[in-house]
Motif scaffolding. Structure first.
Motif, short mmCIF file in Angstrom:
data_model
loop_
_atom_site.label_atom_id
_atom_site.label_comp_id
_atom_site.label_asym_id
_atom_site.label_seq_id
_atom_site.Cartn_x
_atom_site.Cartn_y
_atom_site.Cartn_z
N UNK A 93 39.49 -22.64 -45.64
CA UNK A 93 39.59 -20.71 -44.84
C UNK A 93 38.12 -19.83 -44.70
N UNK A 94 37.05 -19.33 -43.58
CA UNK A 94 36.63 -18.08 -43.92
C UNK A 94 36.64 -17.21 -44.46
N UNK A 95 37.74 -16.72 -44.49
CA UNK A 95 37.97 -15.30 -44.57
C UNK A 95 38.34 -15.63 -46.26
N UNK A 96 38.62 -16.67 -46.48
CA UNK A 96 38.05 -16.41 -48.07
C UNK A 96 36.90 -17.34 -48.66
N UNK A 97 35.83 -17.18 -48.09
CA UNK A 97 35.04 -18.30 -48.98
C UNK A 97 33.24 -17.93 -48.12
N UNK A 98 32.36 -18.44 -48.98
CA UNK A 98 31.67 -17.69 -49.03
C UNK A 98 30.32 -18.73 -48.61
N UNK A 99 29.11 -18.60 -47.86
CA UNK A 99 28.18 -19.35 -47.90
C UNK A 99 26.65 -18.70 -48.13
N UNK A 100 26.69 -18.17 -48.88
CA UNK A 100 25.42 -17.95 -49.61
C UNK A 100 24.22 -18.17 -49.46
N UNK A 101 22.94 -17.51 -49.70
CA UNK A 101 21.68 -18.38 -49.66
C UNK A 101 20.52 -17.47 -50.26
N UNK A 102 19.97 -17.69 -51.16
CA UNK A 102 18.94 -17.08 -51.15
C UNK A 102 17.29 -18.20 -51.41
N UNK A 103 16.42 -16.97 -50.45
CA UNK A 103 14.74 -17.89 -50.85
C UNK A 103 13.95 -16.77 -51.27
N UNK A 104 13.22 -16.97 -51.68
CA UNK A 104 11.64 -16.02 -51.74
C UNK A 104 10.61 -15.76 -51.21
N UNK A 105 9.98 -14.72 -50.93
CA UNK A 105 9.41 -14.72 -49.55
C UNK A 105 7.87 -13.72 -50.87
N UNK A 106 7.00 -14.38 -50.71
CA UNK A 106 5.80 -13.58 -50.68
C UNK A 106 5.03 -13.75 -49.46
N UNK A 107 5.08 -12.93 -49.01
CA UNK A 107 4.59 -12.17 -47.45
C UNK A 107 3.12 -11.07 -48.58
N UNK A 108 4.19 -9.92 -49.34
CA UNK A 108 3.03 -9.08 -49.37
C UNK A 108 2.89 -9.00 -51.35
N UNK A 109 4.23 -8.97 -51.35
CA UNK A 109 5.07 -8.80 -52.85
C UNK A 109 5.71 -9.95 -52.80
N UNK A 110 6.20 -10.47 -53.68
CA UNK A 110 7.51 -11.06 -53.84
C UNK A 110 8.81 -10.76 -54.00
N UNK A 111 9.44 -10.61 -52.57
CA UNK A 111 10.07 -10.92 -53.21
C UNK A 111 11.63 -11.50 -52.50
N UNK A 112 13.14 -11.49 -52.94
CA UNK A 112 14.02 -12.46 -52.50
C UNK A 112 14.88 -11.96 -51.71
N UNK A 113 15.23 -12.72 -50.98
CA UNK A 113 15.83 -12.72 -49.36
C UNK A 113 16.99 -12.77 -49.84
N UNK A 114 18.47 -12.01 -49.27
CA UNK A 114 19.86 -13.01 -49.53
C UNK A 114 20.09 -12.91 -48.32
N UNK A 115 21.12 -13.97 -48.13
CA UNK A 115 22.30 -13.95 -46.73
C UNK A 115 23.13 -14.75 -46.71
N UNK A 116 23.97 -14.51 -45.93
CA UNK A 116 25.34 -15.23 -45.45
C UNK A 116 25.55 -16.16 -44.28
#
Length: 183
Positions: free
Chosen positions: A27-50
């Motif tokens: 069930x897509x409506x009741x599910x989550x497919x999430x990811x996180x990745x660290x970006x070190x471009x200028x300063x360290x940030x965590x990118x979250x998405x789904x």
């Protein structure tokens, strides 16, 4: 006369066994497919998405893990990180190439029990951008009305799937799945 009785008994046992391994639809409506990745471009940030658009089937009975299976796909063009330009860039050829490879796929190869309640180990083929790699990760599965709740967190190397060029983004991507499969 023993042979027909034995044959009937075998058929009855096989039918009963197949009835216990329940098949569910994700069930897509009741599910989550999430990811996180660290970006070190200028300063360290965590990118979250789904991702959205989860589809597939789950066959699961904790007493019959040899018949357990998961087949899931997710629509790449649904990627969301909260920044529209980045989402469009991630769909381009250098990253997910959504035009050529519109879905990612996970297909289980083997499910085994662990020593923790409701916790299992899955070996699966993960396909991204037409590249399939076998991965293995623990997951939990709980049978509750209206179906089966699956949860997992695992890491993959984006470079194994030719996702993204060499840049300040970490190669390691953490994926978190929370999927409800219903009858």
């Amino acid at each position: 006369m023993k042979t027909p009785r034995l044959l009937l008994l075998c058929v009855a046992v096989l039918l009963t066994a197949s009835l216990h391994a329940q098949q569910y639809k994700l069930s897509d409506d009741h599910s989550k497919v999430q990811f996180t990745v660290v970006n070190h471009l200028i300063f360290k940030t965590t990118v979250n998405g789904y991702f959205k658009g989860l589809k597939g089937t789950v066959t699961f009975d904790p007493k019959q893990l040899s018949s357990a299976s998961v087949h899931a796909t997710v629509n790449v063009s649904t990627i969301s990180t909260g920044i529209g330009k980045r989402d469009r860039d991630l769909q381009d050829e250098d990253y997910f190439n959504a035009a050529k490879y519109p879905t990612m796929e996970l297909r289980s190869l083997k499910v085994t029990a662990t020593d923790k309640p409701n916790t299992y180990q899955m070996t699966a083929a993960l396909t991204i951008k037409g590249i399939s790699k076998n991965i293995s990760f623990p997951f939990t599965a709980v049978l509750t009305p209206p179906g089966c709740q699956l949860n997992a967190t695992f890491a993959i190397n984006r470079k194994d799937f030719n996702v993204g060029p060499d840049n300040p983004i970490d190669d390691k991507v953490t994926v978190t799945l929370s999927a409800l499969a219903t009858k």
